[in-house]
Design a protein around this motif. Structure first.
Motif, PDB file in Angstrom:
ATOM      1  N   ILE A 188     -27.767 -46.079 -15.773  1.00 46.69           N
ATOM      2  CA  ILE A 188     -28.132 -46.857 -17.124  1.00 46.69           C
ATOM      3  C   ILE A 188     -28.997 -45.239 -18.287  1.00 46.69           C
ATOM      4  O   ILE A 188     -29.740 -44.725 -17.247  1.00 46.69           O
ATOM      5  N   GLU A 189     -28.539 -44.735 -19.225  1.00 48.68           N
ATOM      6  CA  GLU A 189     -29.355 -44.228 -20.295  1.00 48.68           C
ATOM      7  C   GLU A 189     -29.017 -44.884 -21.528  1.00 48.68           C
ATOM      8  O   GLU A 189     -28.266 -45.691 -22.245  1.00 48.68           O
ATOM      9  N   VAL A 190     -29.940 -44.400 -21.792  1.00 46.01           N
ATOM     10  CA  VAL A 190     -30.769 -45.014 -23.347  1.00 46.01           C
ATOM     11  C   VAL A 190     -30.309 -43.982 -24.402  1.00 46.01           C
ATOM     12  O   VAL A 190     -31.434 -43.094 -23.932  1.00 46.01           O
ATOM     13  N   GLN A 191     -29.750 -43.852 -25.658  1.00 44.24           N
ATOM     14  CA  GLN A 191     -29.437 -42.834 -26.362  1.00 44.24           C
ATOM     15  C   GLN A 191     -30.419 -42.459 -27.517  1.00 44.24           C
ATOM     16  O   GLN A 191     -29.600 -43.686 -28.111  1.00 44.24           O
ATOM     17  N   ASN A 192     -30.611 -42.061 -28.463  1.00 43.54           N
ATOM     18  CA  ASN A 192     -31.279 -42.980 -29.538  1.00 43.54           C
ATOM     19  C   ASN A 192     -31.139 -42.134 -30.621  1.00 43.54           C
ATOM     20  O   ASN A 192     -30.703 -42.321 -31.373  1.00 43.54           O
ATOM     21  N   ASN A 193     -31.006 -40.397 -30.292  1.00 44.37           N
ATOM     22  CA  ASN A 193     -30.348 -39.808 -31.311  1.00 44.37           C
ATOM     23  C   ASN A 193     -28.864 -39.098 -31.376  1.00 44.37           C
ATOM     24  O   ASN A 193     -28.135 -38.992 -29.965  1.00 44.37           O
ATOM     25  N   ARG A 194     -28.511 -39.139 -32.336  1.00 42.28           N
ATOM     26  CA  ARG A 194     -26.440 -39.022 -32.008  1.00 42.28           C
ATOM     27  C   ARG A 194     -26.795 -37.145 -31.588  1.00 42.28           C
ATOM     28  O   ARG A 194     -27.348 -36.534 -31.797  1.00 42.28           O
ATOM     29  N   GLU A 195     -25.768 -37.356 -31.022  1.00 44.86           N
ATOM     30  CA  GLU A 195     -24.800 -36.720 -29.560  1.00 44.86           C
ATOM     31  C   GLU A 195     -23.365 -36.751 -30.106  1.00 44.86           C
ATOM     32  O   GLU A 195     -22.535 -37.600 -30.081  1.00 44.86           O
TER      33      GLU A 195
END
Length: 303
Positions: free
Chosen positions: A72-79
């Protein structure tokens, strides 16, 4: 209404505790549409072979009651390369959890669940599911398992052997929560839970994730975390705007296509310097700066 802790911070601190597994089990059961029981949390950064690995870590890595692996991963910034990051995480999990000399049949099933707060790819939905199927080029039929394979692997379809991916594009959710999954998406987006939630795990989350239940030390850490996220988002957006504007101005002065490209490059470089400088002044950890900018520690120090 209670002030609730953000899900990403809770995963790093609270939800790893066995007594709080009920929240994640509810989330996973709702998303995967089956009863999920977590046996244990696994080490997300256990086998880093080189320096870059620690910046590709996942927020949570668990094993369920079937022996399957759940990322499970949470990513806030655009990649831009986030899809590659998903592939890397799954590949690494598979290779790390099979011993040398074991049969390939011992490869573990992996679920990659990605909660992203930016517009990843192009699409109209807010939840996407990806899995592997083999389709005949000429007949258009789907390749299946033989009777002996179904008996040995306890799976009925080829796709069940392969990793499955879920992408939750949280910011795209703009509807009333009509289903249990919608209730979870709404919570991930707004941090709010209805008075009488129907989704499994949300009732417990309302109690466990209440900010007022944090110790003074954890509350300070949580507030710092949220402030860092807000600051990062502001710095990145400012750098993006400044980079575009400086690039356009440089391009207009050159008056040529090459000038536009070169101007954009210079503008982005200047914006990047500004981002790094501001993040350093805010005492943001080096590994966070590396993750956000994509630069190495050496490049950052040179800036």
């Amino acid at each position: 209404m209670a002030n609730l802790i953000s899900f990403d911070w809770a995963m790093k601190r609270l939800l790893r505790q066995k007594s709080n597994f009920v929240v994640l089990e509810g989330f996973l059961s709702t998303l995967l549409n089956e009863d999920i029981k977590i046996v244990r949390m696994l080490e997300s950064e256990g086998n880093q072979e080189h320096e870059a690995d620690k910046f590709n870590r996942v927020d949570m890595f668990a094993e369920n009651s079937k022996g399957e692996l759940v990322i499970i991963e949470v990513q806030n910034n655009r990649e831009l390369d986030y899809f590659h990051r998903m592939l890397y995480g799954v590949s690494k999990a598979i290779s790390e959890y099979i011993s040398k000399g074991e049969f390939y049949s011992k490869v573990r099933k992996v679920y990659s669940i990605n909660i992203v707060y930016f517009d990843l790819g192009q699409g109209k939905d807010y939840v996407y599911h990806g899995r592997t199927e083999f389709q005949g080029i000429h007949t258009k039929d789907t390749l299946g398992l033989s009777a002996s394979q179904r008996k040995q692997f306890t799976y009925q379809k080829v796709e069940q052997l392969f990793p499955e991916y879920y992408v939750l594009r949280v910011n795209e959710f703009d509807k009333h929560a009509l289903t249990p999954l919608d209730e979870w998406i709404a919570f991930l987006k707004t941090g709010k839970i209805p008075a009488r939630p129907q989704a499994k795990g949300l009732k417990e989350a309302k109690e466990i994730l209440d900010v007022s239940h944090l110790s003074d030390k954890d509350r300070l850490r949580y507030n710092s975390h949220m402030e860092a996220l807000r600051y990062q988002a502001s710095v990145i957006e400012t750098g993006r705007i400044e980079g575009r504007e400086e690039g356009r101005e440089e391009g207009r002065e050159e008056g040529r296509e090459e000038g536009i490209k070169e101007g954009m490059k210079k503008g982005i470089e200047e914006a990047q310097k500004t981002i790094v400088r501001n993040m350093k002044l805010a005492n943001i950890p080096m590994e966070t700066i590396i993750s956000v900018t994509g630069l190495t520690e050496k490049q950052i120090n040179e800036l």
